[in-house]
Motif scaffolding. Structure first.
Motif, short mmCIF file in Angstrom:
data_model
loop_
_atom_site.label_atom_id
_atom_site.label_comp_id
_atom_site.label_asym_id
_atom_site.label_seq_id
_atom_site.Cartn_x
_atom_site.Cartn_y
_atom_site.Cartn_z
N UNK A 91 50.49 22.17 30.84
CA UNK A 91 51.65 23.04 30.70
C UNK A 91 51.90 23.87 31.95
N UNK A 92 50.83 24.19 32.67
CA UNK A 92 50.97 25.02 33.87
C UNK A 92 51.40 24.22 35.10
N UNK A 93 50.91 22.99 35.25
CA UNK A 93 51.05 22.30 36.53
C UNK A 93 51.75 20.94 36.47
N UNK A 198 46.86 19.67 46.35
CA UNK A 198 48.13 20.38 46.29
C UNK A 198 48.10 21.64 45.44
N UNK A 199 47.22 21.71 44.45
CA UNK A 199 47.10 22.89 43.59
C UNK A 199 45.79 23.60 43.92
N UNK A 200 45.86 24.90 44.13
CA UNK A 200 44.67 25.64 44.60
C UNK A 200 43.68 25.91 43.47
N UNK A 201 42.43 26.08 43.87
CA UNK A 201 41.38 26.43 42.91
C UNK A 201 41.68 27.77 42.25
N UNK A 202 42.23 28.70 43.00
CA UNK A 202 42.55 30.01 42.44
C UNK A 202 43.58 29.90 41.32
N UNK A 206 42.90 30.71 37.36
CA UNK A 206 43.69 31.72 36.64
C UNK A 206 44.17 31.18 35.30
N UNK A 207 44.61 29.94 35.28
CA UNK A 207 45.09 29.33 34.02
C UNK A 207 43.93 29.17 33.03
N UNK A 208 42.77 28.78 33.53
CA UNK A 208 41.62 28.54 32.64
C UNK A 208 40.84 29.81 32.34
N UNK A 211 36.14 31.96 36.79
CA UNK A 211 35.98 32.30 38.20
C UNK A 211 36.23 31.04 39.05
N UNK A 212 36.96 31.15 40.16
CA UNK A 212 37.22 29.97 40.99
C UNK A 212 35.96 29.25 41.43
N UNK A 213 34.89 30.01 41.72
CA UNK A 213 33.66 29.36 42.18
C UNK A 213 33.02 28.49 41.10
N UNK A 214 33.30 28.77 39.84
CA UNK A 214 32.72 27.97 38.76
C UNK A 214 33.29 26.55 38.74
N UNK A 215 34.47 26.39 39.34
CA UNK A 215 35.12 25.07 39.33
C UNK A 215 34.53 24.12 40.36
N UNK A 216 33.78 24.64 41.30
CA UNK A 216 33.21 23.78 42.35
C UNK A 216 31.70 23.66 42.24
#
Length: 218
Positions: A91-93, A198-202, A206-208, A211-216
Motif C-alpha cells: 500500500x505504501x510503495x 529505488x526505495x530507501x531503508x529509512x 518508517x512504514x514497518x 529501526x532501519x538498521x534492523x532491515x540489514x
C-alpha cells in the motif's frame, strides 16, 4: 525478426502494446519500459517462455525470474497468506520501485526457476508496463540485459544486447530512475533488505515501524 515501437508516438504506442500483448500471450519475449529499468518479460505461467527468457539472458535456473503484476489485488492469488507487513509495504510503495520476496501459493502452475517456494513480486509505476500487465496478467520480468552486462536504460541498449531473441521492443524513452528496485525479503522471521535501490531503508522502516538498521541485519 524483432520489431521496435516508439511509445512517444500515440499510434506506435497503441500498435506496439497490441503487438507486445499478442507476443506475450503467444509465448514469445518482449522488452518494455518500467519505472526503474527496461525489462525482458513473458507470461509467468508459460514455462517454455520463461526458459527462453533465461536462455536469452544467459542465466541459470539458480537465478529465478521475478514477477511483475498490474494491480495490488493480484498478489492475493499468488501469495501464501498476505502478512500485515506485506500489505503495508504494497500500500505504501506500489506501484513503484519496491520488490517483495514472499512465499508463493503452492497451487501456482508456473516454473520461474529454482525458487524454493518463494517469488519476488513488484508492481511497476509505468503506464506502458501497467497496460501490458493488465492485458497479459502476471509476467516473469527480468532486467533487459545479458547476464553480467549492464542493465538497459533504453530500448536500444536492450536490443543491442538481446537482439532477435526478443519479438517486440517498446521504446518508452530513457528509464526515469535508471536504478534497480529495492528488494525486501519477507519470508523470514523479520523483514530484511536484500538489495538497496529505488526505495530507501529509512522509508521502508518508517512504514514497518522498525529501526532501519534492523532491515540489514543478517
Amino acid at each position: 525478426m524483432s520489431s521496435l515501437f516508439d511509445c512517444a508516438d500515440p499510434d506506435q504506442r497503441a500498435t506496439g502494446i497490441r503487438a507486445a500483448v499478442g507476443a506475450a500471450k503467444s509465448g514469445r519475449l518482449i522488452v518494455m519500459p518500467t519505472d526503474t529499468l527496461y525489462g525482458i518479460g513473458c507470461d509467468a505461467f508459460d514455462s517454455e517462455a520463461v526458459a527462453e527468457l533465461l536462455a536469452a539472458k544467459g542465466r541459470g535456473r539458480d537465478m529465478p525470474v521475478p514477477v511483475l503484476v498490474g494491480s495490488w489485488h493480484t498478489i492475493d492469488g499468488l501469495v501464501l497468506g498476505v502478512s500485515s507487513s506485506t500489505r503495508a509495504l504494497v500500500e505504501a510503495f506500489w506501484p513503484g520501485g519496491l520488490s517483495l520476496v514472499v512465499q508463493q501459493a503452492p497451487s501456482l502452475a508456473w516454473d520461474l526457476g529454482d525458487t524454493d517456494g518463494t517469488v519476488m513480486l513488484r508492481m511497476p509505476l509505468h503506464p506502458v508496463a501497467i497496460e501490458i500487465l493488465r492485458e497479459v496478467g502476471p509476467m516473469a520480468v527480468s532486467s533487459a540485459n545479458v547476464s553480467g552486462r549492464s542493465p538497459s536504460t533504453t530500448a536500444q541498449e536492450a536490443r543491442t544486447q538481446l537482439g532477435d531473441s526478443v519479438s517486440v521492443y517498446l521504446d518508452g524513452g530513457p528509464s526515469p530512475k535508471a536504478q534497480a528496485s529495492t528488494i525486501v525479503d519477507l519470508t523470514g522471521r523479520a523483514p530484511r533488505i536484500l538489495r538497496h535501490g529505488a526505495v530507501s531503508a529509512d522509508d521502508i522502516a518508517e512504514v514497518l515501524d522498525v529501526a532501519p538498521e534492523s532491515l540489514v541485519q543478517q
